[in-house]
Every structure is written in C-alpha cells, then in structure tokens.
Design a protein around this motif. Structure first.
Motif, PDB file in Angstrom:
ATOM      1  N   SER A  60       3.532  -2.985  -0.577  1.00 18.95           N
ATOM      2  CA  SER A  60       4.063  -3.611  -1.774  1.00 18.95           C
ATOM      3  C   SER A  60       5.489  -4.107  -1.537  1.00 18.95           C
ATOM      4  O   SER A  60       5.857  -5.212  -1.951  1.00 18.95           O
ATOM      5  N   GLU A  61       6.298  -3.294  -0.860  1.00 13.62           N
ATOM      6  CA  GLU A  61       7.665  -3.698  -0.542  1.00 13.62           C
ATOM      7  C   GLU A  61       7.681  -4.918   0.373  1.00 13.62           C
ATOM      8  O   GLU A  61       8.516  -5.818   0.204  1.00 13.62           O
ATOM      9  N   ILE A  62       6.766  -4.964   1.318  1.00 11.54           N
ATOM     10  CA  ILE A  62       6.661  -6.126   2.208  1.00 11.54           C
ATOM     11  C   ILE A  62       6.321  -7.365   1.394  1.00 11.54           C
ATOM     12  O   ILE A  62       6.906  -8.432   1.598  1.00 11.54           O
ATOM     13  N   ALA A  63       5.390  -7.227   0.462  1.00  6.07           N
ATOM     14  CA  ALA A  63       4.992  -8.361  -0.378  1.00  6.07           C
ATOM     15  C   ALA A  63       6.175  -8.864  -1.204  1.00  6.07           C
ATOM     16  O   ALA A  63       6.370 -10.069  -1.352  1.00  6.07           O
ATOM     17  N   ILE A  64       6.983  -7.943  -1.717  1.00  7.76           N
ATOM     18  CA  ILE A  64       8.157  -8.324  -2.508  1.00  7.76           C
ATOM     19  C   ILE A  64       9.178  -9.039  -1.622  1.00  7.76           C
ATOM     20  O   ILE A  64       9.737 -10.066  -2.001  1.00  7.76           O
ATOM     21  N   ASP A  65       9.402  -8.495  -0.418  1.00  7.90           N
ATOM     22  CA  ASP A  65      10.361  -9.101   0.509  1.00  7.90           C
ATOM     23  C   ASP A  65       9.935 -10.504   0.921  1.00  7.90           C
ATOM     24  O   ASP A  65      10.769 -11.379   1.113  1.00  7.90           O
ATOM     25  N   GLU A  66       8.636 -10.712   1.056  1.00  6.43           N
ATOM     26  CA  GLU A  66       8.126 -12.022   1.472  1.00  6.43           C
ATOM     27  C   GLU A  66       8.051 -12.996   0.305  1.00  6.43           C
ATOM     28  O   GLU A  66       7.788 -14.172   0.498  1.00  6.43           O
ATOM     29  N   GLU A  67       8.265 -12.515  -0.910  1.00 11.04           N
ATOM     30  CA  GLU A  67       8.272 -13.334  -2.116  1.00 11.04           C
ATOM     31  C   GLU A  67       7.063 -14.249  -2.231  1.00 11.04           C
ATOM     32  O   GLU A  67       7.171 -15.437  -2.518  1.00 11.04           O
ATOM     33  N   GLY A  68       5.892 -13.707  -1.978  1.00  9.16           N
ATOM     34  CA  GLY A  68       4.663 -14.459  -2.194  1.00  9.16           C
ATOM     35  C   GLY A  68       4.363 -15.517  -1.153  1.00  9.16           C
ATOM     36  O   GLY A  68       3.488 -16.349  -1.366  1.00  9.16           O
ATOM     37  N   SER A  69       5.092 -15.490  -0.018  1.00 12.99           N
ATOM     38  CA  SER A  69       4.840 -16.510   0.996  1.00 12.99           C
ATOM     39  C   SER A  69       3.489 -16.321   1.670  1.00 12.99           C
ATOM     40  O   SER A  69       2.942 -17.248   2.226  1.00 12.99           O
ATOM     41  N   ASP A  70       2.966 -15.118   1.607  1.00  8.65           N
ATOM     42  CA  ASP A  70       1.684 -14.835   2.230  1.00  8.65           C
ATOM     43  C   ASP A  70       0.940 -13.837   1.350  1.00  8.65           C
ATOM     44  O   ASP A  70       1.494 -12.810   0.983  1.00  8.65           O
ATOM     45  N   ALA A  71      -0.277 -14.134   1.019  1.00 11.02           N
ATOM     46  CA  ALA A  71      -1.058 -13.268   0.127  1.00 11.02           C
ATOM     47  C   ALA A  71      -1.615 -12.047   0.848  1.00 11.02           C
ATOM     48  O   ALA A  71      -2.166 -11.160   0.207  1.00 11.02           O
ATOM     49  N   THR A  72      -1.448 -11.965   2.152  1.00 14.78           N
ATOM     50  CA  THR A  72      -2.019 -10.859   2.927  1.00 14.78           C
ATOM     51  C   THR A  72      -1.505  -9.507   2.456  1.00 14.78           C
ATOM     52  O   THR A  72      -2.282  -8.567   2.293  1.00 14.78           O
ATOM     53  N   ALA A  73      -0.205  -9.372   2.243  1.00 12.58           N
ATOM     54  CA  ALA A  73       0.363  -8.096   1.819  1.00 12.58           C
ATOM     55  C   ALA A  73      -0.194  -7.678   0.461  1.00 12.58           C
ATOM     56  O   ALA A  73      -0.496  -6.502   0.241  1.00 12.58           O
ATOM     57  N   GLY A  74      -0.366  -8.630  -0.430  1.00  9.94           N
ATOM     58  CA  GLY A  74      -0.933  -8.313  -1.742  1.00  9.94           C
ATOM     59  C   GLY A  74      -2.370  -7.836  -1.638  1.00  9.94           C
ATOM     60  O   GLY A  74      -2.776  -6.882  -2.311  1.00  9.94           O
ATOM     61  N   LYS A  75      -3.139  -8.481  -0.785  1.00 12.12           N
ATOM     62  CA  LYS A  75      -4.528  -8.064  -0.573  1.00 12.12           C
ATOM     63  C   LYS A  75      -4.576  -6.688   0.076  1.00 12.12           C
ATOM     64  O   LYS A  75      -5.417  -5.850  -0.277  1.00 12.12           O
ATOM     65  N   SER A  76      -3.663  -6.432   1.013  1.00 13.70           N
ATOM     66  CA  SER A  76      -3.609  -5.120   1.665  1.00 13.70           C
ATOM     67  C   SER A  76      -3.281  -4.030   0.652  1.00 13.70           C
ATOM     68  O   SER A  76      -3.882  -2.954   0.668  1.00 13.70           O
ATOM     69  N   PHE A  77      -2.325  -4.317  -0.234  1.00 16.23           N
ATOM     70  CA  PHE A  77      -1.961  -3.357  -1.272  1.00 16.23           C
ATOM     71  C   PHE A  77      -3.156  -3.034  -2.161  1.00 16.23           C
ATOM     72  O   PHE A  77      -3.436  -1.869  -2.457  1.00 16.23           O
ATOM     73  N   THR A  78      -3.872  -4.059  -2.555  1.00 14.55           N
ATOM     74  CA  THR A  78      -5.049  -3.875  -3.414  1.00 14.55           C
ATOM     75  C   THR A  78      -6.094  -3.018  -2.718  1.00 14.55           C
ATOM     76  O   THR A  78      -6.673  -2.106  -3.320  1.00 14.55           O
ATOM     77  N   LEU A  79      -6.333  -3.284  -1.443  1.00 15.67           N
ATOM     78  CA  LEU A  79      -7.318  -2.522  -0.678  1.00 15.67           C
ATOM     79  C   LEU A  79      -6.896  -1.065  -0.527  1.00 15.67           C
ATOM     80  O   LEU A  79      -7.691  -0.146  -0.756  1.00 15.67           O
ATOM     81  N   LEU A  80      -5.628  -0.831  -0.172  1.00 19.42           N
ATOM     82  CA  LEU A  80      -5.147   0.547  -0.023  1.00 19.42           C
ATOM     83  C   LEU A  80      -5.199   1.298  -1.349  1.00 19.42           C
ATOM     84  O   LEU A  80      -5.566   2.477  -1.386  1.00 19.42           O
ATOM     85  N   SER A  81      -4.855   0.628  -2.423  1.00 12.98           N
ATOM     86  CA  SER A  81      -4.921   1.262  -3.749  1.00 12.98           C
ATOM     87  C   SER A  81      -6.348   1.650  -4.105  1.00 12.98           C
ATOM     88  O   SER A  81      -6.589   2.728  -4.658  1.00 12.98           O
ATOM     89  N   ALA A  82      -7.303   0.786  -3.766  1.00 17.48           N
ATOM     90  CA  ALA A  82      -8.714   1.084  -4.032  1.00 17.48           C
ATOM     91  C   ALA A  82      -9.181   2.284  -3.220  1.00 17.48           C
ATOM     92  O   ALA A  82      -9.928   3.135  -3.730  1.00 17.48           O
TER      93      ALA A  82
END
Length: 92
Positions: A60-82
């Motif tokens: 999640s922190e990586i996704a915030i740092d990247e400011e949405g430049s790549d959706a991969t971190a968001g997808k990874s967060f969703t998968l880990l949360s699941a």
C-alpha cells in the motif's frame, strides 16, 4: 519501420506474460508454503495473517509513493488482503 513497432509490441507482450506467470507462480508458492508451515505448527494462523498484513501495508505504501503510476501495487494489495481475510476464517 512498422515491422520494428510490431516486434516491440511482441516483446512487450512476451515480457508481460512472463511477469504474470512469475507472479502467479510466486503467489502459489508462498500460499502453499504458508499453509504447509501452519499445518506443521511452525507458524500459527495469527502469525501468518500478521505477516501477510505487513506485506499488504508495504504494498500500500508503495502504491501511495508511486501515486497511481502503476496499478500493479494496488492489485497486489488487494490480493494480499484477500489472502489475509481467507486465513482469518481459520482463527478460532
């Protein structure tokens, strides 16, 4: 020149496919290892959930740092949360 563009597209598709395959293999391996460690009582379900939640927080922190430049971190967060939610059902 147009042929070079087609070759570049093919290379990108090949790299994306390889990355996806690597990701799928990695997550399957980690999930299998986690369940194996739990079944051998090396790791409790609670400990496994905590480890996965730390990984999700970092992602999640990586996704915030990247400011949405790549959706991969968001997808990874969703998968880990699941995965964490799934394991939480075994805490009892």
């Amino acid at each position: 020149m147009a042929e070079d563009a087609c070759n570049d597209d093919a290379r990108v598709d090949t790299l994306a496919g390889a990355a996806e395959a690597n990701g799928q293999a990695a997550i399957l391996l980690v999930e299998s290892l986690t369940h194996g460690l739990i079944s051998k009582s090396v790791l409790s379900v609670t400990e496994a959930v905590e480890i996965i939640e730390v990984a999700a927080d970092v992602t999640s922190e990586i996704a915030i740092d990247e400011e949405g430049s790549d959706a991969t971190a968001g997808k990874s967060f969703t998968l880990l949360s699941a995965i964490a939610q799934s394991l939480k059902h075994d805490i009892g």
